[in-house]
Design a protein around this motif. Structure first.
Motif, PDB file in Angstrom:
ATOM      1  N   PHE A  99       0.830  -1.207   0.000  1.00  0.00           N
ATOM      2  CA  PHE A  99       0.000   0.000   0.000  1.00  0.00           C
ATOM      3  C   PHE A  99       0.868   1.262   0.000  1.00  0.00           C
ATOM      4  CE2 PHE A  99      -2.342   3.408   2.077  1.00  0.00           C
ATOM      5  CZ  PHE A  99      -3.523   3.413   1.349  1.00  0.00           C
ATOM      6  N   VAL A 100       1.906   1.251   0.801  1.00  0.00           N
ATOM      7  CA  VAL A 100       2.759   2.440   0.905  1.00  0.00           C
ATOM      8  C   VAL A 100       3.678   2.572  -0.302  1.00  0.00           C
ATOM      9  CG1 VAL A 100       4.594   3.558   2.243  1.00  0.00           C
ATOM     10  CG2 VAL A 100       2.696   2.434   3.416  1.00  0.00           C
ATOM     11  N   PHE A 101       4.400   1.487  -0.630  1.00  0.00           N
ATOM     12  CA  PHE A 101       5.441   1.546  -1.655  1.00  0.00           C
ATOM     13  C   PHE A 101       4.882   1.513  -3.067  1.00  0.00           C
ATOM     14  CE2 PHE A 101       8.635  -0.698  -4.349  1.00  0.00           C
ATOM     15  CZ  PHE A 101       9.645   0.260  -4.291  1.00  0.00           C
ATOM     16  N   CYS A 102       3.788   0.773  -3.278  1.00  0.00           N
ATOM     17  CA  CYS A 102       3.280   0.560  -4.633  1.00  0.00           C
ATOM     18  C   CYS A 102       1.977   1.288  -4.934  1.00  0.00           C
ATOM     19  CB  CYS A 102       3.098  -0.936  -4.890  1.00  0.00           C
ATOM     20  SG  CYS A 102       4.641  -1.852  -4.843  1.00  0.00           S
ATOM     21  N   PHE A 103       1.443   2.000  -3.970  1.00  0.00           N
ATOM     22  CA  PHE A 103       0.252   2.807  -4.239  1.00  0.00           C
ATOM     23  C   PHE A 103       0.419   4.230  -3.718  1.00  0.00           C
ATOM     24  CE2 PHE A 103      -3.917   4.505  -3.010  1.00  0.00           C
ATOM     25  CZ  PHE A 103      -4.527   4.521  -4.259  1.00  0.00           C
ATOM     26  N   GLY A 104       0.653   4.353  -2.425  1.00  0.00           N
ATOM     27  CA  GLY A 104       0.742   5.680  -1.824  1.00  0.00           C
ATOM     28  C   GLY A 104       1.871   6.517  -2.402  1.00  0.00           C
ATOM     29  N   PHE A 105       3.081   5.936  -2.506  1.00  0.00           N
ATOM     30  CA  PHE A 105       4.232   6.698  -2.983  1.00  0.00           C
ATOM     31  C   PHE A 105       4.093   7.107  -4.448  1.00  0.00           C
ATOM     32  CE2 PHE A 105       8.902   6.687  -4.255  1.00  0.00           C
ATOM     33  CZ  PHE A 105       9.084   8.010  -3.863  1.00  0.00           C
ATOM     34  N   PRO A 106       3.828   6.159  -5.392  1.00  0.00           N
ATOM     35  CA  PRO A 106       3.682   6.584  -6.788  1.00  0.00           C
ATOM     36  C   PRO A 106       2.504   7.531  -7.019  1.00  0.00           C
ATOM     37  CG  PRO A 106       3.142   4.260  -6.543  1.00  0.00           C
ATOM     38  CD  PRO A 106       3.766   4.691  -5.267  1.00  0.00           C
ATOM     39  N   LEU A 107       1.406   7.326  -6.266  1.00  0.00           N
ATOM     40  CA  LEU A 107       0.276   8.239  -6.409  1.00  0.00           C
ATOM     41  C   LEU A 107       0.674   9.646  -5.975  1.00  0.00           C
ATOM     42  CD1 LEU A 107      -2.695   8.804  -7.009  1.00  0.00           C
ATOM     43  CD2 LEU A 107      -3.236   8.089  -4.672  1.00  0.00           C
ATOM     44  N   SER A 108       1.429   9.745  -4.897  1.00  0.00           N
ATOM     45  CA  SER A 108       1.903  11.056  -4.435  1.00  0.00           C
ATOM     46  C   SER A 108       2.793  11.711  -5.477  1.00  0.00           C
ATOM     47  CB  SER A 108       2.669  10.900  -3.114  1.00  0.00           C
ATOM     48  OG  SER A 108       1.838  10.354  -2.113  1.00  0.00           O
ATOM     49  N   VAL A 109       3.665  10.913  -6.101  1.00  0.00           N
ATOM     50  CA  VAL A 109       4.545  11.436  -7.148  1.00  0.00           C
ATOM     51  C   VAL A 109       3.733  11.956  -8.322  1.00  0.00           C
ATOM     52  CG1 VAL A 109       6.270  10.781  -8.882  1.00  0.00           C
ATOM     53  CG2 VAL A 109       6.510   9.987  -6.518  1.00  0.00           C
ATOM     54  N   ILE A 110       2.735  11.189  -8.746  1.00  0.00           N
ATOM     55  CA  ILE A 110       1.910  11.571  -9.893  1.00  0.00           C
ATOM     56  C   ILE A 110       1.115  12.848  -9.596  1.00  0.00           C
ATOM     57  CG2 ILE A 110      -0.130  10.886 -11.235  1.00  0.00           C
ATOM     58  CD1 ILE A 110       0.958   8.031 -11.176  1.00  0.00           C
ATOM     59  N   ILE A 111       0.496  12.897  -8.428  1.00  0.00           N
ATOM     60  CA  ILE A 111      -0.300  14.070  -8.069  1.00  0.00           C
ATOM     61  C   ILE A 111       0.584  15.303  -7.957  1.00  0.00           C
ATOM     62  CG2 ILE A 111      -1.654  15.122  -6.212  1.00  0.00           C
ATOM     63  CD1 ILE A 111      -2.909  12.423  -5.704  1.00  0.00           C
ATOM     64  N   PHE A 112       1.761  15.162  -7.338  1.00  0.00           N
ATOM     65  CA  PHE A 112       2.666  16.311  -7.196  1.00  0.00           C
ATOM     66  C   PHE A 112       3.131  16.817  -8.558  1.00  0.00           C
ATOM     67  CE2 PHE A 112       7.045  17.875  -7.131  1.00  0.00           C
ATOM     68  CZ  PHE A 112       6.907  18.987  -6.305  1.00  0.00           C
ATOM     69  N   CYS A 113       3.617  15.895  -9.418  1.00  0.00           N
ATOM     70  CA  CYS A 113       4.169  16.301 -10.709  1.00  0.00           C
ATOM     71  C   CYS A 113       3.114  16.932 -11.606  1.00  0.00           C
ATOM     72  CB  CYS A 113       4.800  15.094 -11.402  1.00  0.00           C
ATOM     73  SG  CYS A 113       6.293  14.478 -10.600  1.00  0.00           S
ATOM     74  N   TYR A 114       1.951  16.299 -11.711  1.00  0.00           N
ATOM     75  CA  TYR A 114       0.912  16.849 -12.561  1.00  0.00           C
ATOM     76  C   TYR A 114       0.279  18.092 -11.933  1.00  0.00           C
ATOM     77  CZ  TYR A 114       1.121  12.867 -15.734  1.00  0.00           C
ATOM     78  OH  TYR A 114       1.539  11.942 -16.658  1.00  0.00           O
ATOM     79  N   GLY A 115       0.291  18.173 -10.598  1.00  0.00           N
ATOM     80  CA  GLY A 115      -0.186  19.389  -9.942  1.00  0.00           C
ATOM     81  C   GLY A 115       0.695  20.579 -10.286  1.00  0.00           C
ATOM     82  N   GLN A 116       2.015  20.371 -10.229  1.00  0.00           N
ATOM     83  CA  GLN A 116       2.945  21.421 -10.610  1.00  0.00           C
ATOM     84  C   GLN A 116       2.814  21.776 -12.083  1.00  0.00           C
ATOM     85  OE1 GLN A 116       5.198  23.129  -8.495  1.00  0.00           O
ATOM     86  NE2 GLN A 116       3.878  22.129  -6.979  1.00  0.00           N
ATOM     87  N   LEU A 117       2.562  20.766 -12.894  1.00  0.00           N
ATOM     88  CA  LEU A 117       2.393  20.999 -14.324  1.00  0.00           C
ATOM     89  C   LEU A 117       1.154  21.847 -14.606  1.00  0.00           C
ATOM     90  CD1 LEU A 117       3.456  20.331 -17.144  1.00  0.00           C
ATOM     91  CD2 LEU A 117       2.104  18.245 -17.091  1.00  0.00           C
ATOM     92  N   LEU A 118       0.061  21.525 -13.932  1.00  0.00           N
ATOM     93  CA  LEU A 118      -1.154  22.314 -14.096  1.00  0.00           C
ATOM     94  C   LEU A 118      -0.943  23.758 -13.649  1.00  0.00           C
ATOM     95  CD1 LEU A 118      -4.133  20.024 -12.988  1.00  0.00           C
ATOM     96  CD2 LEU A 118      -3.662  20.940 -15.261  1.00  0.00           C
ATOM     97  N   PHE A 119      -0.238  23.913 -12.543  1.00  0.00           N
ATOM     98  CA  PHE A 119       0.032  25.263 -12.030  1.00  0.00           C
ATOM     99  C   PHE A 119       0.837  26.067 -13.055  1.00  0.00           C
ATOM    100  CE2 PHE A 119       2.781  28.234  -9.717  1.00  0.00           C
ATOM    101  CZ  PHE A 119       1.831  28.989  -9.054  1.00  0.00           C
ATOM    102  N   ALA A 120       1.854  25.424 -13.668  1.00  0.00           N
ATOM    103  CA  ALA A 120       2.681  26.116 -14.657  1.00  0.00           C
ATOM    104  C   ALA A 120       1.872  26.507 -15.885  1.00  0.00           C
ATOM    105  CB  ALA A 120       3.859  25.228 -15.056  1.00  0.00           C
ATOM    106  N   VAL A 121       1.011  25.589 -16.335  1.00  0.00           N
ATOM    107  CA  VAL A 121       0.205  25.860 -17.526  1.00  0.00           C
ATOM    108  C   VAL A 121      -0.805  26.972 -17.261  1.00  0.00           C
ATOM    109  CG1 VAL A 121      -1.527  24.878 -19.072  1.00  0.00           C
ATOM    110  CG2 VAL A 121       0.495  23.555 -18.486  1.00  0.00           C
ATOM    111  N   LYS A 122      -1.458  26.917 -16.100  1.00  0.00           N
ATOM    112  CA  LYS A 122      -2.448  27.940 -15.770  1.00  0.00           C
ATOM    113  C   LYS A 122      -1.798  29.311 -15.608  1.00  0.00           C
ATOM    114  CE  LYS A 122      -5.962  24.957 -13.684  1.00  0.00           C
ATOM    115  NZ  LYS A 122      -7.004  25.346 -14.673  1.00  0.00           N
ATOM    116  N   SER A 123      -0.600  29.336 -15.055  1.00  0.00           N
ATOM    117  CA  SER A 123       0.112  30.603 -14.898  1.00  0.00           C
ATOM    118  C   SER A 123       0.454  31.190 -16.256  1.00  0.00           C
ATOM    119  CB  SER A 123       1.393  30.394 -14.087  1.00  0.00           C
ATOM    120  OG  SER A 123       1.088  29.960 -12.779  1.00  0.00           O
ATOM    121  N   ALA A 124       0.905  30.325 -17.178  1.00  0.00           N
ATOM    122  CA  ALA A 124       1.227  30.796 -18.521  1.00  0.00           C
ATOM    123  C   ALA A 124      -0.027  31.267 -19.242  1.00  0.00           C
ATOM    124  CB  ALA A 124       1.908  29.683 -19.312  1.00  0.00           C
TER     125      ALA A 124
END
Length: 361
Positions: A217-242
């Protein structure tokens, strides 16, 4: 059929566990390797699952094979990011050819007719393929974050990075899928006993299943999900700012909407694939003795195997260049729906962020 988890009156064999009714003591007569599991559900459910698994096998094998063949045939598809998508296709192909076909054959006979050894092999290969697929999605998110958001300055995605991005999912997948073969948990039939996976059911035994479930749950779901949400969250923020900086540009606003839609689809695809498995495993571990419908236990496995189809649709077929090449391959070099190559090469700029960079490419 509603059953209780981990009935204490029955001593279970090494190779399987069935959460049977409390008044049943002849566990050998119910072995999922010896007899049809008609006591778990009616024949209609097994027929439905047989058809569903056949669709996953044919569809998943076809679309992922096409992805690999297209990349080998068309030189323009051999970009660094596409190597990771091919890595994803290889993992999906492993799950569809081994996991989906084995489950189809077992559901057809209404029990795991291939035996305990094949159950361990199928459970291991399906788990490994699923983990590679899962971590490949996280690697794709990291790559887009590094290239587009530039948190470490100017970053160029090279062959070395692509190879590392392909190797990491397989290394992490082996770390996650090998332990049950060496005594930390075990691979046994799950749900309707026609597909195999880690033992979610039994606790307080020599396999330490609870700790393994928490690890997954931690290594194969929680961690990769956190990575995906963080990276795409930052991506959305960059796109919306532009986009906000260019409010008067219709093309910029359109690109922002397309990027937002694509990110939402990607995250939802991940959740559809793995959230049912994560919730089910944790529920079983934390609710020992609770009554649950055993037929529902088959759903998480089905959802994860269905990713062999909807992951390629999200990450490959929604890309115009990949889609055009696949159509040409199927129709012997011709595209009866029009040539999309030219359209796919036109990049809509959003300041320094482009929609083509965040959509599957």
């Amino acid at each position: 059929m509603k059953t209780r988890v981990n009935t204490p009156e029955v001593e279970f064999p090494e190779d399987f566990y069935i959460p049977i009714p409390l008044d049943t003591n002849n566990i050998t007569s119910l072995s999922p390797f010896l007899v049809p599991q008609d006591h778990l559900s009616d024949t209609g459910i097994f027929v439905i699952m047989t058809i569903f698994m056949s669709i996953l096998f044919v569809g998943g094998t076809s679309i992922n094979t096409l992805t690999i063949v297209c990349t080998l045939k068309f030189k323009k598809l051999r970009s660094h990011l596409n190597y990771i998508l091919v890595n994803l296709a290889v993992a999906n192909l492993l799950v569809s050819t081994v996991g989906c076909f084995t489950a189809f054959y077992a559901f057809l006979h209404r029990y795991f007719i291939l035996g305990a050894l094949m159950c361990k092999i199928e459970g291991f290969l399906s788990t490994m393929g699923g983990m590679v697929s899962l971590w490949s999605l996280a690697v794709v998110a990291v790559e887009r974050y590094l290239v587009i958001c530039k948190p470490v300055g100017s970053f160029t995605f090279r062959n070395t990075h692509a190879l590392i991005g392909c190797a990491i999912p397989w290394i992490f997948a082996l770390v996650a899928s090998l332990p049950p073969l060496f005594g930390w948990s075990r691979y046994i039939p799950e749900g309707l006993q026609c597909s195999c996976g880690p033992d979610w059911y039994t606790v307080k035994n020599k396999y330490n299943n609870e700790s393994y479930v928490i690890f997954l749950f931690v290594f194969c779901f929680g961690f990769p999900l956190s990575v995906i949400i963080f990276c795409y969250g930052q991506l959305l923020f960059a796109v919306k700012s532009a986009a906000k900086a260019q409010e008067g540009s219709a093309s910029t606003q359109k690109a922002e909407r397309e990027v937002t839609k694509m990110v939402v689809v990607m995250v939802l695809g991940f959740l559809v694939c793995w959230l049912p498995y994560a919730i089910y495993a944790l529920w079983v571990v934390t609710h020992r003795g609770e009554i649950f419908d055993l037929r529902l236990a088959t759903i998480p496995s089905c959802m994860s195997k269905a990713s062999t189809i909807y992951n390629p649709i999200i990450y490959v077929l929604m890309n115009k260049q990949f889609r055009s090449c696949m159509i040409k391959l199927v129709f012997c070099g011709k595209n009866p729906f029009g040539d999309e190559d030219e359209a796919s090469s036109q990049v809509t700029q959003v300041s320094t962020v482009s929609s083509s960079q965040v959509s599957p490419s």
